[in-house]
Design an enzyme around this catalytic site. Structure first.
Site, short mmCIF file in Angstrom:
data_model
loop_
_atom_site.label_atom_id
_atom_site.label_comp_id
_atom_site.label_asym_id
_atom_site.label_seq_id
_atom_site.Cartn_x
_atom_site.Cartn_y
_atom_site.Cartn_z
N VAL A 146 2.16 4.44 -2.75
CA VAL A 146 1.35 5.34 -3.58
C VAL A 146 0.66 4.59 -4.71
CG1 VAL A 146 1.44 7.30 -5.16
CG2 VAL A 146 2.73 7.37 -3.02
N LYS A 197 7.57 -2.82 -21.02
CA LYS A 197 7.59 -1.71 -20.05
C LYS A 197 8.99 -1.14 -19.92
CE LYS A 197 6.07 0.91 -16.62
NZ LYS A 197 7.23 1.41 -15.89
N LYS A 207 16.36 5.18 -11.71
CA LYS A 207 16.08 3.93 -10.99
C LYS A 207 16.62 2.69 -11.70
CE LYS A 207 12.14 5.32 -8.19
NZ LYS A 207 10.75 5.00 -7.77
N SER A 219 2.22 1.88 -16.05
CA SER A 219 2.80 3.20 -16.25
C SER A 219 1.75 4.29 -16.09
CB SER A 219 3.42 3.31 -17.65
OG SER A 219 3.97 4.60 -17.84
N LEU A 246 0.82 -1.21 0.00
CA LEU A 246 0.00 0.00 0.00
C LEU A 246 0.86 1.26 0.00
CD1 LEU A 246 -2.86 -1.10 2.42
CD2 LEU A 246 -2.96 -0.84 -0.07
N HIS A 306 9.51 1.02 -22.86
CA HIS A 306 8.73 2.25 -22.60
C HIS A 306 9.52 3.22 -21.74
CE1 HIS A 306 6.35 4.57 -19.69
NE2 HIS A 306 5.43 4.72 -20.62
N ASN A 307 10.11 2.70 -20.66
CA ASN A 307 10.88 3.57 -19.77
C ASN A 307 12.12 4.11 -20.46
OD1 ASN A 307 8.93 2.71 -17.97
ND2 ASN A 307 10.37 2.44 -16.28
N GLU A 346 11.02 6.85 -22.53
CA GLU A 346 10.73 7.95 -21.59
C GLU A 346 12.01 8.72 -21.25
OE1 GLU A 346 9.85 7.93 -16.88
OE2 GLU A 346 8.39 6.80 -18.08
N THR A 356 3.67 -3.67 6.82
CA THR A 356 3.41 -2.83 8.00
C THR A 356 1.90 -2.73 8.15
OG1 THR A 356 5.41 -1.55 7.47
CG2 THR A 356 3.88 -0.59 9.06
N ARG A 410 22.28 11.63 -17.74
CA ARG A 410 21.96 11.66 -16.31
C ARG A 410 23.21 11.38 -15.48
NH1 ARG A 410 15.87 9.34 -15.08
NH2 ARG A 410 14.88 10.07 -16.98
#
Length: 486
Positions: free
Chosen positions: A16, A187, A264, A132, A14, A190-191, A194, A38, A291
């Site tokens: 975001v 995916k 990431k 995404s 749980l 895709h990133n 991005e 938790t 980066r």
């Protein structure tokens, strides 16, 4: 709302994304059982944001599984890597053959391939799905890219296609991608795209700021205008908004942000996958390295006082140059997607996936970070020719590049002359020039390899696949090295 006794799906994690996906599912009529390591988070969510939703809170994995209707679907929204493997081990004894485990995190596709085989060996089904769109997408409609056990798709399809984003005609931005790691591979690409899109936008921003001498307000107006045309996209839209956002003291927030970018790892994974497949993913590679270079802040500041250069100021028709920049940005963006699609096509051949390239463009049309009107043209290109080897070869995109090429060259040349770093723009143009070149200088390179390592070469006057070796020094002998090509 009266809650069902058994939930349609269980969700673990749980944070975001997890919370927002749960609320999204509940909005679409599904009851969701939730669990978090938790346990306090479970109570906080069920009594707070989820109080009016059809949500069942649980305090253990055993309780979570007991609250699910059969065949059970358990979706993990947890940190990628070892935690996923550990969670799978905890779930397997609690589930039965035919139940489905779903990983909705940013897993590396080889891990998903391994996990799919492992879970299937235990009689269960596994899905690794890219999700995404960030917080907003998870809450109101993400782009979803599921792959894994084909038998699991009919079980999760009603939920996934209900909660995902929809395009203008109502088509869902979610469909089955392929076996084992296909969903997470798509995916990952895709990133990577991005990363490329963001870097291109940042280079356009620096070109306007440092070379054209434009203010944040002026650049805001430019991005607002661009967002009404061919470049209409989520990333252009948020760049427009960022450039206008002011702090409480009236200054622009963007000017206060340190110029060091984080990452990431998904862009790096895309670059490594391209190297493994021998695909020239040059633009996305430059975006990743940009980066890395930005992270060398202190070293760059020190170098700026030692190394010769500086950035010249533009003299001329600024409005005309801004239009040239728009065209160059669009051309570079086309190359970014062309490279990404080439990588997916090559990987599909390697892993035996039957990817629907037009369908992937449709999945990316809404909900995701790279969503844009531009993707509609990509879908059309692959609908017209599903076997298209490179996006640049489609009639629409080859014609569009021809139209944009003069401006593209002018912008890159101006940046090089003025000292403005534009690695992604330049890499895109260089790739285009290399791809359209019928004769590259690799003949000399192969001669060099044969000279120092007897690596052999093919000849223009002999059939492909026939290799030759030359004794360049006169005393090297006729023994050649074995062949190996990436």
């Amino acid at each position: 709302m009266e809650k069902k006794k058994l939930a349609d799906i269980g969700l673990i994690g749980l944070a975001v994304m997890g919370e927002n996906l749960v609320l999204n599912m509940a909005d679409h009529g599904f009851t969701v059982a939730v669990y978090n390591r938790t346990v306090e988070k479970v109570h906080h969510f069920v009594e707070g944001r989820g109080a009016q939703a059809s949500v069942i809170g649980t305090e253990s994995l055993k309780e979570l599984v007991s609250k699910l209707s059969k065949p059970r679907i358990v979706m993990m929204m947890i940190k990628a890597g070892k935690p996923v493997d550990e969670m799978i081990e905890q779930l397997l004894p609690l589930l039965e053959p035919g139940d489905v485990i779903v990983d909705g995190g940013n897993a590396h596709y080889p891990d998903t391939m391994r996990r799919t085989a492992y879970v299937e060996s235990r009689g269960l089904l596994y899905i690794g799905t890219g999700v995404s769109g960030g917080e907003e997408g998870a809450r109101h409609g993400p782009s979803m890219m599921p792959g894994g056990s084909p038998a699991a798709w009919p079980l999760v399809k009603p939920i996934f296609q209900a909660i995902c984003a929809k395009v203008e005609d109502g088509s869902p931005c979610c469909d089955w991608v392929g076996e084992n790691g296909a969903g997470h591979y798509v995916k990952m690409v895709h990133n990577g795209i991005e990363y490329g899109d963001m870097q291109l936008i940042c280079e356009a921003y620096q070109f306007m700021r440092d070379y054209l001498g434009m203010t944040n307000e002026e650049m805001h107006d430019v991005f607002a205008e661009w967002n009404r045309g061919e470049l209409d996209s989520y990333l252009i839209e948020i760049t427009r908004d960022i450039l206008a956002y002011k702090d409480t003291d009236g200054s622009y927030v963007v000017d206060k942000i340190l110029d060091t970018a984080g990452q990431k790892g998904t862009g790096k994974w895309t670059g490594i996958a391209a190297l493994d497949e021998g695909v020239p993913l040059t633009l996305i590679g430059e975006a990743v390295f940009a980066r890395c270079l930005s992270a060398m802040k202190e070293e760059r500041v020190a170098a700026s006082s030692v190394l010769a250069g500086g950035i010249a100021r533009f003299e001329g028709d600024r409005a005309e140059m801004v239009e040239m920049l728009r065209r160059a940005l669009l051309a570079s963006k086309i190359v970014s997607y062309a490279q990404g699609y080439t990588l997916m096509r090559t990987a599909a051949a390697t892993y035996g996936w039957n990817l629907n390239y037009g369908g992937i463009a449709l999945m990316w049309r809404g909900g995701c970070i790279i969503r844009s009107v531009f993707l509609g043209k990509i879908k059309e290109a692959f609908d017209e020719n599903p076997d298209l080897s490179n996006l640049l070869l489609s009639p629409y995109f080859s014609g569009k590049i021809a139209e944009l090429l003069p401006a593209w060259r002018r912008v890159v040349a101006a940046a090089v002359s003025a000292g403005v770093p534009m690695p992604a723009f330049a890499a895109a143009l260089t790739y285009y020039d290399g791809y359209r070149c019928g004769r590259l200088p690799a003949n000399l390179l192969q001669a060099q390899r044969d000279y120092f390592g007897a690596h052999t070469y093919e000849r223009t006057d002999a059939p492909r696949g026939q290799f030759f070796h030359t004794d360049w020094t006169g005393h090297g002998g006729d023994t050649a090295a074995s062949q190996y090509t990436v």
